[in-house]
Design an enzyme around this catalytic site. Structure first.
Site, mmCIF file in Angstrom:
data_model
loop_
_atom_site.group_PDB
_atom_site.id
_atom_site.type_symbol
_atom_site.label_atom_id
_atom_site.label_comp_id
_atom_site.label_asym_id
_atom_site.label_seq_id
_atom_site.Cartn_x
_atom_site.Cartn_y
_atom_site.Cartn_z
ATOM 1 N N TYR A 186 0.814 -1.555 0.094
ATOM 2 C CA TYR A 186 0.003 -0.040 0.052
ATOM 3 C C TYR A 186 0.726 1.164 -0.001
ATOM 4 O O TYR A 186 0.741 2.313 -0.818
ATOM 5 C CB TYR A 186 -0.732 -0.168 1.260
ATOM 6 C CG TYR A 186 -1.838 1.361 1.552
ATOM 7 C CD1 TYR A 186 -3.125 1.172 0.481
ATOM 8 C CD2 TYR A 186 -1.523 2.324 2.109
ATOM 9 C CE1 TYR A 186 -3.794 2.167 0.523
ATOM 10 C CE2 TYR A 186 -2.339 3.276 2.127
ATOM 11 C CZ TYR A 186 -3.540 3.273 1.488
ATOM 12 O OH TYR A 186 -4.442 4.256 1.470
HETATM 13 P P1 NAD Z 1 -13.353 2.209 0.434
HETATM 14 O O1 NAD Z 1 -13.315 0.900 0.625
HETATM 15 O O2 NAD Z 1 -14.582 2.865 1.458
HETATM 16 O O3 NAD Z 1 -14.029 2.685 -1.118
HETATM 17 C C1 NAD Z 1 -13.240 2.306 -2.073
HETATM 18 C C2 NAD Z 1 -14.287 2.130 -3.454
HETATM 19 O O4 NAD Z 1 -13.204 2.064 -4.354
HETATM 20 C C3 NAD Z 1 -15.127 1.077 -3.198
HETATM 21 O O5 NAD Z 1 -16.398 1.662 -3.593
HETATM 22 C C4 NAD Z 1 -14.482 0.134 -4.152
HETATM 23 O O6 NAD Z 1 -15.683 -0.585 -4.812
HETATM 24 C C5 NAD Z 1 -13.726 0.815 -5.306
HETATM 25 N N1 NAD Z 1 -12.791 0.210 -5.931
HETATM 26 C C6 NAD Z 1 -11.689 -0.649 -5.245
HETATM 27 N N2 NAD Z 1 -10.921 -1.205 -6.570
HETATM 28 C C7 NAD Z 1 -11.615 -0.828 -7.396
HETATM 29 C C8 NAD Z 1 -11.170 -1.136 -8.923
HETATM 30 N N3 NAD Z 1 -10.404 -1.844 -9.215
HETATM 31 N N4 NAD Z 1 -12.033 -0.528 -9.873
HETATM 32 C C9 NAD Z 1 -13.188 0.309 -9.454
HETATM 33 N N5 NAD Z 1 -13.378 0.745 -8.129
HETATM 34 C C10 NAD Z 1 -12.589 -0.060 -7.176
HETATM 35 O O7 NAD Z 1 -12.078 3.217 0.518
HETATM 36 P P2 NAD Z 1 -11.760 4.674 1.100
HETATM 37 O O8 NAD Z 1 -11.315 4.740 2.383
HETATM 38 O O9 NAD Z 1 -13.060 5.547 0.790
HETATM 39 O O10 NAD Z 1 -10.745 4.995 0.204
HETATM 40 C C11 NAD Z 1 -10.633 5.806 -1.062
HETATM 41 C C12 NAD Z 1 -9.348 6.236 -1.234
HETATM 42 O O11 NAD Z 1 -8.499 6.870 -0.324
HETATM 43 C C13 NAD Z 1 -8.155 5.104 -1.763
HETATM 44 O O12 NAD Z 1 -7.436 5.217 -2.497
HETATM 45 C C14 NAD Z 1 -7.577 4.830 -0.135
HETATM 46 O O13 NAD Z 1 -6.320 4.108 -0.569
HETATM 47 C C15 NAD Z 1 -7.326 6.584 0.097
HETATM 48 N N6 NAD Z 1 -7.196 6.722 1.474
HETATM 49 C C16 NAD Z 1 -7.859 6.212 2.361
HETATM 50 C C17 NAD Z 1 -7.590 6.300 3.608
HETATM 51 C C18 NAD Z 1 -8.608 6.004 4.723
HETATM 52 O O14 NAD Z 1 -8.088 5.777 6.001
HETATM 53 N N7 NAD Z 1 -9.681 5.482 4.502
HETATM 54 C C19 NAD Z 1 -6.510 7.233 3.990
HETATM 55 C C20 NAD Z 1 -5.499 7.804 2.964
HETATM 56 C C21 NAD Z 1 -5.899 7.331 1.627
#
Ligand code: NAD
Length: 246
Positions: free
Chosen positions: A153
């Site tokens: 990651y």
């Molecule tokens: P989440 O799991 O709530 O949502 C992610 C969404 O992405 C889901 O709807 C999933 O279906 C979709 N997805 C996953 N793989 C996919 C693919 N191959 N093609 C199309 N859609 C796909 O996650 P989140 O927490 O909302 O995270 C969103 C972004 O923010 C990510 O890139 C994550 O790495 C980043 N992020 C999250 C956090 C956190 O703690 N939540 C912190 C820093 C960065």
């Protein structure tokens, strides 16, 4: 909530069915942008789209052919594209480097890093032709700091940071800005992929002593996606509650 003007803009938010992507889409719509949600979970994306007034399109961001099809549908629905938010991503399981299988490692890199490349590759020529564009990539504090037991990651997000810098320079004279953000942890469904120990580790590293709210992330993205963000490109904007001061 401050008003950010996205009136008449047309936006794609990948992974927009839930979590941070959903919050970004909601903020975009509240700011006047027509928004499509690109997500591999079509049922959830449809449900969310109905609730917030967006359009759901099924796409797996690791599949360039599916991206081309989603892009054609998006153009037909919106009549153009101004904004791309590369948000789709997974955490993967928490393991040491030596405990990761090559398949697990590859899947995380494929979605989080290659997916951003595939979407940028497809959408960038449209933004250049448009004479205007805003790309915002959702990286992570893990990409700057390197979280233990999250090497794939962290490496994928460091890759997104470097991709942002390169593409930002390539598009600097084309009125298309490319920036990324590095959020600390937000409590979303992504937590289901992580161990309790890892979640506690991430929280312990945040000087503000709490997780970031998805609406706080969306507020920053909305500004980066707006016309006001006119002289900032290739940047890594921090939203980590004080964890990183660089
Ligand atoms: P989440 O799991 O709530 O949502 C992610 C969404 O992405 C889901 O709807 C999933 O279906 C979709 N997805 C996953 N793989 C996919 C693919 N191959 N093609 C199309 N859609 C796909 O996650 P989140 O927490 O909302 O995270 C969103 C972004 O923010 C990510 O890139 C994550 O790495 C980043 N992020 C999250 C956090 C956190 O703690 N939540 C912190 C820093 C960065």
């Amino acid at each position: 909530m401050n008003q950010i003007d996205l009136q008449g803009r047309k936006a794609i938010v990948t992974g927009g069915a839930q979590g941070i992507g959903r919050a970004i889409a909601e903020r975009f719509i509240a700011s006047g942008a027509q928004t499509v949600l690109w997500d591999r979970d079509l049922d959830l994306a449809r449900q969310t789209a109905d609730q917030i007034g967006a359009t759901a399109i099924a796409v797996d961001v690791t599949d360039p052919t599916a991206i081309d099809m989603a892009l054609a549908t998006t153009e037909a629905v919106l009549g153009g594209i101004d904004i791309l938010v590369n948000n789709a991503g997974i955490a993967g399981a928490n393991r040491t480097v030596w405990d990761y299988s090559p398949e697990e490692w590859q899947q995380i890199i494929d979605i989080n890093l290659n997916g951003v490349y595939y979407c940028c590759r497809a959408v960038t020529p449209k933004l250049i032709a448009n004479g205007y564009g805003r790309i915002v990539n959702i990286a992570s504090i893990a990409g700057k700091e390197g979280n233990p037991n999250a090497s794939a990651y962290s490496a994928s997000k460091a890759g997104v940071i470097a991709l942002t810098k390169s593409l930002g320079k390539e598009l600097a004279d084309k009125n298309v800005s490319v920036n990324c953000i590095t959020p600390a942890a937000a409590r979303t469904a992504i937590f289901d992929q992580m161990s309790e120990e890892h979640i506690n580790y991430m929280l312990s590293k945040i000087p503000m002593g709490r997780f970031v709210e998805t609406a706080e992330v969306a507020a920053l993205v909305a500004w980066l996606a707006s016309e006001d963000c006119s002289f900032t490109t290739g940047q890594v904007i921090d939203i980590s509650g004080g964890r990183a001061t660089y």
